[in-house]
Design an enzyme around this catalytic site. Structure first.
Site, PDB file in Angstrom:
ATOM      1  N   SER A  95      35.898  43.562  45.949  1.00 48.71           N
ATOM      2  CA  SER A  95      35.047  42.793  46.869  1.00 48.71           C
ATOM      3  C   SER A  95      34.237  41.837  45.997  1.00 48.71           C
ATOM      4  CB  SER A  95      34.116  43.717  47.663  1.00 48.71           C
ATOM      5  OG  SER A  95      34.852  44.638  48.410  1.00 48.71           O
ATOM      6  N   LYS A 170      34.934  39.560  53.614  1.00 48.75           N
ATOM      7  CA  LYS A 170      34.513  40.919  53.238  1.00 48.75           C
ATOM      8  C   LYS A 170      32.991  41.004  53.079  1.00 48.75           C
ATOM      9  CE  LYS A 170      34.567  45.099  51.704  1.00 48.75           C
ATOM     10  NZ  LYS A 170      34.882  46.249  52.544  1.00 48.75           N
ATOM     11  N   LYS A 239      25.489  44.600  46.222  1.00 54.43           N
ATOM     12  CA  LYS A 239      26.213  43.446  45.661  1.00 54.43           C
ATOM     13  C   LYS A 239      26.838  42.612  46.777  1.00 54.43           C
ATOM     14  CE  LYS A 239      30.272  44.486  44.908  1.00 54.43           C
ATOM     15  NZ  LYS A 239      31.536  44.562  45.630  1.00 54.43           N
TER      16      LYS A 239
HETATM   17  P1  NDP Z   1      33.916  52.621  41.547  1.00 53.36           P
HETATM   18  O1  NDP Z   1      32.555  52.414  41.013  1.00 53.36           O
HETATM   19  O2  NDP Z   1      34.305  53.947  42.081  1.00 53.36           O
HETATM   20  O3  NDP Z   1      35.024  52.281  40.409  1.00 53.36           O
HETATM   21  C1  NDP Z   1      34.930  51.109  39.651  1.00 53.36           C
HETATM   22  C2  NDP Z   1      36.155  50.959  38.760  1.00 53.36           C
HETATM   23  O4  NDP Z   1      35.965  49.812  37.933  1.00 53.36           O
HETATM   24  C3  NDP Z   1      36.375  52.129  37.802  1.00 53.36           C
HETATM   25  O5  NDP Z   1      37.760  52.260  37.563  1.00 53.36           O
HETATM   26  C4  NDP Z   1      35.650  51.656  36.537  1.00 53.36           C
HETATM   27  O6  NDP Z   1      36.148  52.246  35.347  1.00 53.36           O
HETATM   28  C5  NDP Z   1      36.005  50.203  36.556  1.00 53.36           C
HETATM   29  N1  NDP Z   1      35.053  49.403  35.801  1.00 53.36           N
HETATM   30  C6  NDP Z   1      33.710  49.354  35.950  1.00 53.36           C
HETATM   31  N2  NDP Z   1      33.176  48.486  35.082  1.00 53.36           N
HETATM   32  C7  NDP Z   1      34.210  47.993  34.341  1.00 53.36           C
HETATM   33  C8  NDP Z   1      34.307  47.065  33.290  1.00 53.36           C
HETATM   34  N3  NDP Z   1      33.218  46.443  32.804  1.00 53.36           N
HETATM   35  N4  NDP Z   1      35.517  46.803  32.771  1.00 53.36           N
HETATM   36  C9  NDP Z   1      36.621  47.404  33.244  1.00 53.36           C
HETATM   37  N5  NDP Z   1      36.608  48.298  34.266  1.00 53.36           N
HETATM   38  C10 NDP Z   1      35.399  48.578  34.791  1.00 53.36           C
HETATM   39  O7  NDP Z   1      34.169  51.480  42.616  1.00 53.36           O
HETATM   40  P2  NDP Z   1      35.080  51.515  43.933  1.00 53.36           P
HETATM   41  O8  NDP Z   1      36.462  51.938  43.569  1.00 53.36           O
HETATM   42  O9  NDP Z   1      34.353  52.215  45.016  1.00 53.36           O
HETATM   43  O10 NDP Z   1      35.058  49.953  44.310  1.00 53.36           O
HETATM   44  C11 NDP Z   1      35.904  48.989  43.685  1.00 53.36           C
HETATM   45  C12 NDP Z   1      35.789  47.695  44.501  1.00 53.36           C
HETATM   46  O11 NDP Z   1      36.260  47.941  45.825  1.00 53.36           O
HETATM   47  C13 NDP Z   1      34.344  47.179  44.630  1.00 53.36           C
HETATM   48  O12 NDP Z   1      34.333  45.776  44.615  1.00 53.36           O
HETATM   49  C14 NDP Z   1      33.914  47.720  45.995  1.00 53.36           C
HETATM   50  O13 NDP Z   1      32.878  46.932  46.557  1.00 53.36           O
HETATM   51  C15 NDP Z   1      35.227  47.642  46.760  1.00 53.36           C
HETATM   52  N6  NDP Z   1      35.344  48.549  47.912  1.00 53.36           N
HETATM   53  C16 NDP Z   1      35.046  49.899  47.801  1.00 53.36           C
HETATM   54  C17 NDP Z   1      35.168  50.731  48.919  1.00 53.36           C
HETATM   55  C18 NDP Z   1      34.881  52.203  48.875  1.00 53.36           C
HETATM   56  O14 NDP Z   1      34.888  52.842  49.954  1.00 53.36           O
HETATM   57  N7  NDP Z   1      34.620  52.815  47.712  1.00 53.36           N
HETATM   58  C19 NDP Z   1      35.591  50.189  50.226  1.00 53.36           C
HETATM   59  C20 NDP Z   1      35.971  48.796  50.198  1.00 53.36           C
HETATM   60  C21 NDP Z   1      35.821  48.012  49.091  1.00 53.36           C
HETATM   61  P3  NDP Z   1      35.517  53.618  34.753  1.00 53.36           P
HETATM   62  O15 NDP Z   1      36.349  54.734  35.341  1.00 53.36           O
HETATM   63  O16 NDP Z   1      35.691  53.477  33.290  1.00 53.36           O
HETATM   64  O17 NDP Z   1      34.063  53.669  35.183  1.00 53.36           O
END
Ligand code: NDP
Length: 295
Positions: A95, A170, A239
């Site tokens: 997102s 979104k 965000k």
């Molecule tokens: P999480 O916080 O659960 O996961 C984030 C992911 O990004 C992890 O794999 C993390 O790796 C990785 N990450 C974080 N920082 C970095 C970085 N600097 N470099 C590389 N990788 C990084 O987030 P979500 O999965 O919940 O959300 C992901 C996206 O989807 C967001 O934009 C969110 O707004 C969107 N979204 C989420 C929903 C939900 O229900 N959760 C629903 C709809 C959209 P690590 O494991 O190392 O921390």
């Protein structure tokens, strides 16, 4: 087809799990142990770097917290651009924000790589069921290539317009969700303080015109039970409201309600921390009001 998936977070993991059933999958996660854990359960190659994930991939999919992290993964000798080949398709399910995505799309186009922003809605339950809604921003030809791949994770794959419009859709959706969460929390807190049992208040609301997805689905599951499961971080919703706020500002639309919502969410985030779930905004309202909405 070879697909690379980067970002096995709360929503990325179940999306990647669906893709692993249909495609040759390489997975990259910043914390590699999580990618190894994924590959122990699903057929997938663990990539130690973004470059290694992209090598040999026809499609690259990212699902990271913000567009900032997506852009950062492109650069450097171990970055995605070093591994991607011309003709590849880049789908960003983050997102994210429209301006950064337009910049990324231009950069990729210079190397002959097509880009679409493709954020999703439906939550972790929808991701597990493979029933997400996907909001896609790109040209027609790119959409036609993206649709069959996205159909592995979603039920409704909607072409919103050019690059950035998926993110715009979104952000506005989640801004409306945020407004509603805060409003439902405040209203229920007041009703409970006035002596109405919480469950009765929710039942009557859900039989009346003030009902919503928040009151019908989220409040009974999470607030009345007091369970607060962690599926979507409040920090990420904050965000999204920020992105929507910028969008309204650029469009010259007065945004008093959204500005207030953004301020309240940012305050809740500061007090509850980066790992708090988005529905804990109602727990934060309870704390300020000195009441619990349980039943
Ligand atoms: P999480 O916080 O659960 O996961 C984030 C992911 O990004 C992890 O794999 C993390 O790796 C990785 N990450 C974080 N920082 C970095 C970085 N600097 N470099 C590389 N990788 C990084 O987030 P979500 O999965 O919940 O959300 C992901 C996206 O989807 C967001 O934009 C969110 O707004 C969107 N979204 C989420 C929903 C939900 O229900 N959760 C629903 C709809 C959209 P690590 O494991 O190392 O921390």
């Amino acid at each position: 087809m070879n697909i690379a998936f980067l970002g096995l977070g709360a929503i990325g993991w179940p999306m990647a799990a669906h893709l692993a059933q249909k495609y040759q999958l390489a997975v990259y996660n910043r914390t590699t142990a999580r990618a190894r854990d994924f590959a122990a359960r699903r057929p997938a190659r663990v990539a130690e770097t973004p470059r290694s994930a992209a090598e040999g991939a026809e499609v690259v999919i990212t699902c990271l917290p913000t567009s900032r992290e997506v852009e950062a993964l492109l650069a450097g000798s171990n970055g995605l651009l070093a591994g991607l080949r011309p003709g590849a398709l880049f789908l960003d399910c983050t997102s994210g924000d429209p301006a950064t995505s337009r910049r990324i799309a231009e950069r990729l186009a210079e190397q002959g790589i097509a880009f679409a922003d493709a954020p999703v809605s439906g939550g972790t339950n929808g991701a597990e069921a493979g029933t997400l809604t996907v909001m896609v921003g790109c040209d027609d030809a790119t959409f036609n290539r993206a649709r069959p791949v996205l159909a592995a994770v979603g039920k409704r794959i909607e072409h919103m317009g050019p690059v950035g419009t998926g993110h715009a859709m979104k952000a506005v959706n989640n801004a409306l969700l945020a407004v509603n969460i805060l409003a439902v929390g405040e209203g229920l807190a007041a009703l409970v303080k006035a002596g109405v049992p919480a469950r009765t208040a929710v039942d009557v609301l859900n039989a009346s015109s003030g009902r919503s997805f928040v009151s019908e689905a989220l409040v009974p599951e999470r607030v009345l039970t007091g369970e607060w499961p962690r599926t979507f971080r409040l920090a990420l919703l904050d965000k999204d409201v920020g992105i929507a706020g910028s969008l309204l500002q650029e469009a010259d639309v007065p945004a008093a309600l959204l500005e207030l919502t953004g301020r309240l969410l940012t305050q809740a985030r500061a007090e509850l921390g980066e790992q708090a779930d988005y529905l804990e905004a109602i727990r934060w309202i309870e704390g300020r009001a000195g009441v619990e909405i349980r039943g």
